[in-house]
Every structure is written in C-alpha cells, then in structure tokens.
Design a protein around this motif. Structure first.
Motif, PDB file in Angstrom:
ATOM      1  N   VAL A 185       0.863  -1.181   0.000  1.00 37.04           N
ATOM      2  CA  VAL A 185       0.000   0.000   0.000  1.00 37.04           C
ATOM      3  C   VAL A 185       0.899   1.230   0.000  1.00 37.04           C
ATOM      4  O   VAL A 185       1.803   1.343   0.833  1.00 37.04           O
ATOM      5  CB  VAL A 185      -0.927   0.037   1.233  1.00 37.04           C
ATOM      6  CG1 VAL A 185      -1.726   1.340   1.261  1.00 37.04           C
ATOM      7  CG2 VAL A 185      -1.868  -1.155   1.236  1.00 37.04           C
ATOM      8  N   ASP A 186       0.679   2.135  -0.941  1.00 35.47           N
ATOM      9  CA  ASP A 186       1.422   3.396  -1.008  1.00 35.47           C
ATOM     10  C   ASP A 186       0.445   4.544  -0.786  1.00 35.47           C
ATOM     11  O   ASP A 186      -0.643   4.567  -1.375  1.00 35.47           O
ATOM     12  CB  ASP A 186       2.109   3.566  -2.365  1.00 35.47           C
ATOM     13  CG  ASP A 186       3.257   2.577  -2.555  1.00 35.47           C
ATOM     14  OD1 ASP A 186       3.668   1.951  -1.558  1.00 35.47           O
ATOM     15  OD2 ASP A 186       3.733   2.437  -3.690  1.00 35.47           O
ATOM     16  N   ILE A 187       0.852   5.492   0.051  1.00 32.10           N
ATOM     17  CA  ILE A 187      -0.026   6.595   0.442  1.00 32.10           C
ATOM     18  C   ILE A 187       0.656   7.921   0.126  1.00 32.10           C
ATOM     19  O   ILE A 187       1.799   8.146   0.533  1.00 32.10           O
ATOM     20  CB  ILE A 187      -0.348   6.540   1.948  1.00 32.10           C
ATOM     21  CG1 ILE A 187      -0.879   5.158   2.332  1.00 32.10           C
ATOM     22  CG2 ILE A 187      -1.345   7.628   2.330  1.00 32.10           C
ATOM     23  CD1 ILE A 187      -0.918   4.920   3.828  1.00 32.10           C
ATOM     24  N   CYS A 188      -0.035   8.777  -0.588  1.00 31.24           N
ATOM     25  CA  CYS A 188       0.442  10.144  -0.820  1.00 31.24           C
ATOM     26  C   CYS A 188      -0.339  11.057   0.119  1.00 31.24           C
ATOM     27  O   CYS A 188      -1.506  11.365  -0.123  1.00 31.24           O
ATOM     28  CB  CYS A 188       0.245  10.557  -2.275  1.00 31.24           C
ATOM     29  SG  CYS A 188       0.796  12.247  -2.629  1.00 31.24           S
ATOM     30  N   HIS A 189       0.311  11.464   1.212  1.00 29.02           N
ATOM     31  CA  HIS A 189      -0.335  12.319   2.205  1.00 29.02           C
ATOM     32  C   HIS A 189      -0.318  13.777   1.742  1.00 29.02           C
ATOM     33  O   HIS A 189       0.731  14.294   1.351  1.00 29.02           O
ATOM     34  CB  HIS A 189       0.394  12.239   3.546  1.00 29.02           C
ATOM     35  CG  HIS A 189       0.331  10.895   4.201  1.00 29.02           C
ATOM     36  ND1 HIS A 189      -0.749  10.483   4.950  1.00 29.02           N
ATOM     37  CD2 HIS A 189       1.220   9.862   4.218  1.00 29.02           C
ATOM     38  CE1 HIS A 189      -0.520   9.260   5.408  1.00 29.02           C
ATOM     39  NE2 HIS A 189       0.657   8.863   4.975  1.00 29.02           N
ATOM     40  N   ILE A 190      -1.466  14.410   1.795  1.00 24.56           N
ATOM     41  CA  ILE A 190      -1.537  15.855   1.587  1.00 24.56           C
ATOM     42  C   ILE A 190      -1.495  16.468   2.985  1.00 24.56           C
ATOM     43  O   ILE A 190      -2.518  16.613   3.653  1.00 24.56           O
ATOM     44  CB  ILE A 190      -2.818  16.266   0.841  1.00 24.56           C
ATOM     45  CG1 ILE A 190      -3.017  15.383  -0.400  1.00 24.56           C
ATOM     46  CG2 ILE A 190      -2.762  17.734   0.477  1.00 24.56           C
ATOM     47  CD1 ILE A 190      -1.893  15.452  -1.409  1.00 24.56           C
ATOM     48  N   VAL A 191      -0.297  16.781   3.455  1.00 22.27           N
ATOM     49  CA  VAL A 191      -0.099  17.158   4.852  1.00 22.27           C
ATOM     50  C   VAL A 191      -0.728  18.519   5.126  1.00 22.27           C
ATOM     51  O   VAL A 191      -0.526  19.479   4.383  1.00 22.27           O
ATOM     52  CB  VAL A 191       1.399  17.180   5.206  1.00 22.27           C
ATOM     53  CG1 VAL A 191       1.590  17.523   6.680  1.00 22.27           C
ATOM     54  CG2 VAL A 191       2.024  15.823   4.905  1.00 22.27           C
ATOM     55  N   LYS A 192      -1.489  18.582   6.226  1.00 21.76           N
ATOM     56  CA  LYS A 192      -2.175  19.822   6.591  1.00 21.76           C
ATOM     57  C   LYS A 192      -1.712  20.337   7.950  1.00 21.76           C
ATOM     58  O   LYS A 192      -2.457  21.007   8.653  1.00 21.76           O
ATOM     59  CB  LYS A 192      -3.686  19.586   6.613  1.00 21.76           C
ATOM     60  CG  LYS A 192      -4.258  19.140   5.268  1.00 21.76           C
ATOM     61  CD  LYS A 192      -5.740  18.850   5.358  1.00 21.76           C
ATOM     62  CE  LYS A 192      -6.283  18.365   4.024  1.00 21.76           C
ATOM     63  NZ  LYS A 192      -7.726  18.033   4.100  1.00 21.76           N
ATOM     64  N   SER A 193      -0.500  20.015   8.334  1.00 23.06           N
ATOM     65  CA  SER A 193       0.025  20.482   9.612  1.00 23.06           C
ATOM     66  C   SER A 193       0.210  21.998   9.591  1.00 23.06           C
ATOM     67  O   SER A 193       0.325  22.619   8.533  1.00 23.06           O
ATOM     68  CB  SER A 193       1.363  19.800   9.911  1.00 23.06           C
ATOM     69  OG  SER A 193       1.194  18.406  10.036  1.00 23.06           O
ATOM     70  N   SER A 194       0.257  22.570  10.785  1.00 25.87           N
ATOM     71  CA  SER A 194       0.371  24.027  10.897  1.00 25.87           C
ATOM     72  C   SER A 194       1.719  24.538  10.410  1.00 25.87           C
ATOM     73  O   SER A 194       1.824  25.644   9.882  1.00 25.87           O
ATOM     74  CB  SER A 194       0.150  24.447  12.356  1.00 25.87           C
ATOM     75  OG  SER A 194      -1.114  24.029  12.812  1.00 25.87           O
ATOM     76  N   ASN A 195       2.770  23.744  10.605  1.00 23.18           N
ATOM     77  CA  ASN A 195       4.116  24.210  10.287  1.00 23.18           C
ATOM     78  C   ASN A 195       4.810  23.240   9.343  1.00 23.18           C
ATOM     79  O   ASN A 195       4.787  22.023   9.562  1.00 23.18           O
ATOM     80  CB  ASN A 195       4.948  24.347  11.568  1.00 23.18           C
ATOM     81  CG  ASN A 195       4.347  25.345  12.534  1.00 23.18           C
ATOM     82  OD1 ASN A 195       4.215  26.517  12.214  1.00 23.18           O
ATOM     83  ND2 ASN A 195       3.961  24.880  13.709  1.00 23.18           N
ATOM     84  N   GLU A 196       5.430  23.774   8.308  1.00 21.78           N
ATOM     85  CA  GLU A 196       6.236  22.984   7.384  1.00 21.78           C
ATOM     86  C   GLU A 196       7.639  23.577   7.328  1.00 21.78           C
ATOM     87  O   GLU A 196       7.811  24.790   7.223  1.00 21.78           O
ATOM     88  CB  GLU A 196       5.634  22.976   5.980  1.00 21.78           C
ATOM     89  CG  GLU A 196       6.487  22.187   4.975  1.00 21.78           C
ATOM     90  CD  GLU A 196       6.008  22.332   3.537  1.00 21.78           C
ATOM     91  OE1 GLU A 196       6.166  21.366   2.769  1.00 21.78           O
ATOM     92  OE2 GLU A 196       5.487  23.407   3.191  1.00 21.78           O
ATOM     93  N   PHE A 197       8.633  22.704   7.406  1.00 22.17           N
ATOM     94  CA  PHE A 197      10.027  23.127   7.305  1.00 22.17           C
ATOM     95  C   PHE A 197      10.674  22.341   6.172  1.00 22.17           C
ATOM     96  O   PHE A 197      10.597  21.111   6.140  1.00 22.17           O
ATOM     97  CB  PHE A 197      10.772  22.866   8.615  1.00 22.17           C
ATOM     98  CG  PHE A 197      10.138  23.518   9.817  1.00 22.17           C
ATOM     99  CD1 PHE A 197      10.441  24.825  10.160  1.00 22.17           C
ATOM    100  CD2 PHE A 197       9.226  22.826  10.601  1.00 22.17           C
ATOM    101  CE1 PHE A 197       9.854  25.427  11.267  1.00 22.17           C
ATOM    102  CE2 PHE A 197       8.629  23.408  11.704  1.00 22.17           C
ATOM    103  CZ  PHE A 197       8.944  24.722  12.039  1.00 22.17           C
TER     104      PHE A 197
END
Length: 586
Positions: free
Chosen positions: A288-300
């Motif tokens: 299983v491969d997952i492409c997460h569309i990350v919605k976290s508050s902070n991205e570095f």
C-alpha cells in the motif's frame, strides 16, 4: 515513430483535448507504462488537485479559444519538484506508430489529456525512456507536493486482529484526510500483466477509494458468525479486470446483506469499482502506497547533500555522527512530527550516469535542552533508521517538549547526492541545521571555554512541597543554571505507596550541556512548585563533581537558598554528569 499534431493525422475532432477527465477511461501504451496509468487514475479522484496540475484547463482547451485561429497548440502543466512548483509547456504532438498513440491514452478516441500530461512529465525527466521504470507514488508526489508513505504488508504482523483493525483505522483516517492511496501486488518485471485467478493483475495498481465498517444484522440473525465487517473499496483504472472473490459484483454475499446497508456499499462497475473484506485485501495485496496531503500548521523544508563526509547508517559506529545533523525544538508538551526524506531521482536503468538510487533513512535522537553544536556522542535514540532503496522515506513520531536531532543517512558512506528533508508539526517548533562543532572565536581578547559538561537530571526523590503553599497540586519544574545560562523544564511527580513524591516512571530525563569557563563553580539545580502567579521555591542542589569523560551518577542532597543556603531539606536529586576539556568530546 512519428510525432503527429493531434487532429492533423490522427483525429479530425479536437473537441476534447484536455476536457472530460475520467478516472476509468485510461490504458497504457504499446511500451507499457502501467504505473503512470495508476498515478493519473488516482489523481483524478481528487479534482481540486488535478486542476492544479492542469491549470486554466478551460482556457487551454480547443473549444475554449474565441476563434479557431487562436489555437496555439501548446499546453501548460504544473508539477512539484524537490521543494518547488515548476511549469512545463509542451506542444500538441504525440508519438504515434501507424497512426496509433504509443504511450498513455484514453479509451475515447478524441480525448488526449492523459497523453499530453505524460508528455509533460516525460519532459521533466528528459525523455519517455526515463519513465520506463517509474513509480506511481513518486508521480503522485510530483503531481500534488504531498509526501509518500510506503507500507509493505508482508513486513507487518497482521495475524493479530487488533493490528489489522489499527491498520484499517489508519488507512480510513488517511483517506478522510484526502490522502491518495494505491495498492498492488509486488512482482518481478517479467510477470507484469499476468492475471491471477482472483482477478488481480500483477503490476497493475488499484486506487483505494473508500472504507466502511458495517454491522450486518441479517447475517447475525442467521447465525453466520460475526456481523461486523471491515470493508474496503478499490477502483481499477483498466475497468475490465477486477476482484472475483467474496463481495465482488456477482458474489452471493450481496444476497446476505441487510437492505438498509446497500446505500453504504455503493459502487460503479462501469468505473471498475469493487468491494472487498479487509482480511481478503490483506491476504491478496502486498503493498500500500499513500500520498499524504499534509495539513500540519508548520512545514520546514531543508535542502542539503550527502557528500564525502557522509557517515553511513550504523548508529553505533564512530562515523555515524559525521552525517548532516538537523535540530528541531518542540514547544508543546506533546506534538506529532511528520518526517519526509527525499533524494533526487536517479534512474537505475541509465548506467551511463554512473549512479543509482541511494538506500536512505533517518534517525531521531533526544538531545540536551540547550543543544547548540553538533553531536559528538549519540543522544537517546527515539527512531532508528529504516533503510530503503527508494526515492523517499516517510515516518511519524510523537515527541514531548524539548530538542531532537534528526540525521538523514545513506546505507553506505560512499552513497552521495542531494536530498530534501521536510518536517511537519501541529504546534510551534523551530528547525535549523547544526554546522558548528563547538565554540570558537576570532577575537584574541575573548577566551574559549575550558570544559564542556553534560548533566542529566534522572529523578527527584522525596522532594516536599514548600511550607505554606496554597496550591493543592504539586507540579514542580526545575531550573538548571551555570555561569549565567539557565534551562527550565517540567518534572512530573506522583505519590508512591509511602505517600512520598517521586518522579513518574515514564519521565524523560532532562539533559543540558554547558560550555564552561569557570568549571570550579557548581552547577545549580533549583526546584519550584509551579503556580499561576508566583512559583514557590522548594529546594536546590549544587553539583560540584564534573564527572570526568566516563561520567558518573550522583545522588545530590538538597538545600534552601539565601539565608537557608546551608540548611538541608528533605529529598534528593539524582543526576548523571560527564565532562571533558575537549570541547568536541560531547
């Protein structure tokens, strides 16, 4: 092979060049690119993401121009590449042989959007040949800017029912969070396209489109075992081949389904959709491969490179800490960290480049609360490297307040190349690379420290609340001070059987590092009871022993302060202290 202008030799009707997006209207070309069909078939499930890859598609369409002569014959696509979005422009000529398209195409003769998209993607890599051994999950990352997570179901212990339920819940939550999920049966290249008795095709990817947890009362009434069903819906971009086992379109299980649940398990056979029980899914699919569309508050985003100083992946080796080191400071009491480590694409089949994909991974270590310089001895290992030969690796871990060092690494010290490290947190955090080995100065009049000391507060024993404290709770914090520098941290306590306060068993040791010009002065550890307005002083310990390079554990008596500086109080503070005159020792 001829590059024909669409509509000049192939088809006269250019009414649907990039319109009529359909997930289930695709097929691979003559040279076989199943993985790309899987990728775009999964992308189309999320139309918002699709329209970011094909911006202003109506204006680009043949029938979107004001007059026929306004048609320019060029198309614009947008991809995410290694931390930034790029625009690719291609003309309307597609490779053909005997007036038939060679690569990705639609079942509908006058629809060309998938072929144009593939041409633009091939341009990113240089040519069509570079797409021969692609990976659908990597393409989804390039389409969306998401992060890729790979799960090998054969590496997960799924015999335990709780583990299966946990995995089901995780995948369901990922789907709710708009992740794009694909699954497949891993095989060698020679077996791609082989159809299995259950209807699956080796090498074909299937999109996962829904999850349902249902209670089938009709089954329970007939005494046919458990009525709880974990169901998963898959979609096959090729439509014609699909699962023929339990809960397939013509299976007898549908006759046993409570009619009130039929709306819960809707599917479209024309679109290649079908349902499976989750246990059957685990028994037949391997990955299983997952492409997460990350919605976290902070991205570095941190760009760097493995060079001649790369130290390999052996955490216990002396060379490991010569790898790049990045520090993240978590400000919340607890936060979930998402880590994505991605290397530049290097096609393994192009031997003339002299390079292959590196085997990569990363480790996470807990370090001193005030860490400023590169590590020279390992910190507490929170997450060890899981080395995989793939374009990217992904992981999640829950961290408490404090500082952590993340070390991206390759399996072999000789593996080099650029990489992108992406970190995501929900709460406030700070991230930077550790580049300095230790204190330094360019001014002759300024002296360097003569000793580096690391002190870890291991536990508090029998510490009492201060007399007269109005707060019923005892929520202590410690302040560690040395030559004007101080570090503040919370200490969780609980009452033991003797009604004495002691450190909780899951307490994370408070670790600090000081670079000292006056090593004969003690390190002061003060304990306070935290209040809303003013903190109540409890006691303090003075650590005089430097511990030496081997380090030593010390049970410190505690005292008052000011006039009670030499008055011994109840309790002890247990510490471990280690020092060296070599400022790059710790």
């Amino acid at each position: 092979m001829i590059l024909n202008g669409i509509g000049q030799r192939i088809y006269a009707d250019r009414q649907k060049l990039i319109e009529d997006f359909s997930t289930y209207d695709l097929r691979e070309g003559e040279f076989g690119n199943m993985w790309f069909v899987t990728a775009i078939g999964t992308l189309i499930i999320n139309m918002d993401r699709t329209l970011k890859v094909i911006p202003n598609y109506k204006k680009q369409e043949w029938k979107g121009v004001i007059e026929k002569q306004d048609y320019a014959g060029v198309f614009e696509f947008c991809f995410w590449r290694f931390g930034e979005y790029i625009t690719i422009v291609v003309d309307d000529k597609l490779p053909t042989k005997n007036n038939k398209l060679l690569f990705c195409q639609s079942e509908t003769r006058e629809v060309f959007w998938c072929g144009l998209l593939e041409k633009a993607y091939a341009k990113v890599y240089g040519d069509y040949e570079s797409l021969a051994n692609g990976d659908a999950i990597d393409a989804l990352v390039d389409f969306t800017g998401g992060v890729a997570e790979r799960i090998n179901l054969r590496d997960v212990n799924l015999k335990d029912e709780k583990r299966r339920a946990t995995l089901f819940g995780k995948l369901k939550a990922d789907r709710i969070n708009e992740a794009l999920i694909i699954c497949y049966i891993q095989c060698i290249p020679e077996e791609r396209g082989k159809e299995l008795p259950q209807g699956f095709v080796l090498g074909h990817g299937y999109s996962i489109t829904d999850f349902k947890e249902i209670i089938n009362d009709k089954t329970q009434e007939k005494g046919q075992g458990s009525s709880k069903l974990l169901m998963i819906r898959l979609a096959n971009p090729w439509v014609k081949d699909e699962w023929n086992g339990p809960w397939s379109a013509k299976s007898k299980e549908w006759q046993k389904l409570d009619p009130s649940l039929e709306a819960e398990l809707q599917f479209s056979k024309d679109k290649g959709e079908f349902w499976m029980v989750f246990d059957d899914f685990l028994n037949h699919l391997t990955n299983v491969d997952i492409c997460h569309i990350v919605k976290s508050s902070n991205e570095f985003k941190l760009h760097s490179e493995w060079t001649g100083r790369s130290g390999g992946c052996d955490y216990s080796s002396q060379s490991f800490l010569s790898n790049r080191q990045f520090i993240i400071e978590i400000h919340q009491d607890e936060d979930e960290l998402h880590v994505s480590l991605e290397q530049h694409d290097i096609q393994p089949n192009k031997s003339h480049t002299g390079r292959t994909l590196n085997t990569i991974g990363y480790s996470v270590m807990k370090v001193a609360e005030n860490r400023m310089y590169r590590l020279h001895i390992p910190g507490k290992l929170i997450e060890k490297p899981d080395m995989i030969k793939t374009r990217s690796v992904f992981g999640k871990t829950v961290l408490s307040r404090g500082r952590y060092v993340i070390i991206p690494c390759t399996k072999d010290q000789k593996e080099h190349g650029p990489f992108l490290l992406r970190l995501y947190t929900h709460g406030k955090a700070n991230v930077w690379e550790l580049t300095e080995e230790g204190p330094s100065t360019i001014w002759p009049c300024l002296s360097l420290p003569s000793m580096v000391t690391t002190l870890a507060v291991l536990s508090l024993e029998k510490i009492e609340k201060p007399e007269g404290s109005k707060d019923e709770d005892f929520t202590p914090k410690i302040v560690v001070q040395c030559e004007g520098e101080k570090v503040v941290s919370k200490i969780p306590l609980e009452l033991n059987e003797k009604n004495e306060w002691e450190t909780k068993s899951d307490f994370e040791h408070v670790k600090v590092t000081f670079y000292r010009k006056k090593p004969n002065q003690p390190i002061i550890i003060e304990v306070f009871n935290s209040n809303k307005i003013f903190d109540d002083f409890c006691c303090q310990a003075r650590v005089i022993d430097n511990g030496g390079e081997e380090g030593t554990s010390i049970k410190c008596d505690v005292f008052g302060r000011k006039k009670e500086k030499y008055t011994k109080k109840s309790g002890f503070i247990h510490v471990f202290v280690q020092s060296s005159p070599d400022l790059q020792f710790l």
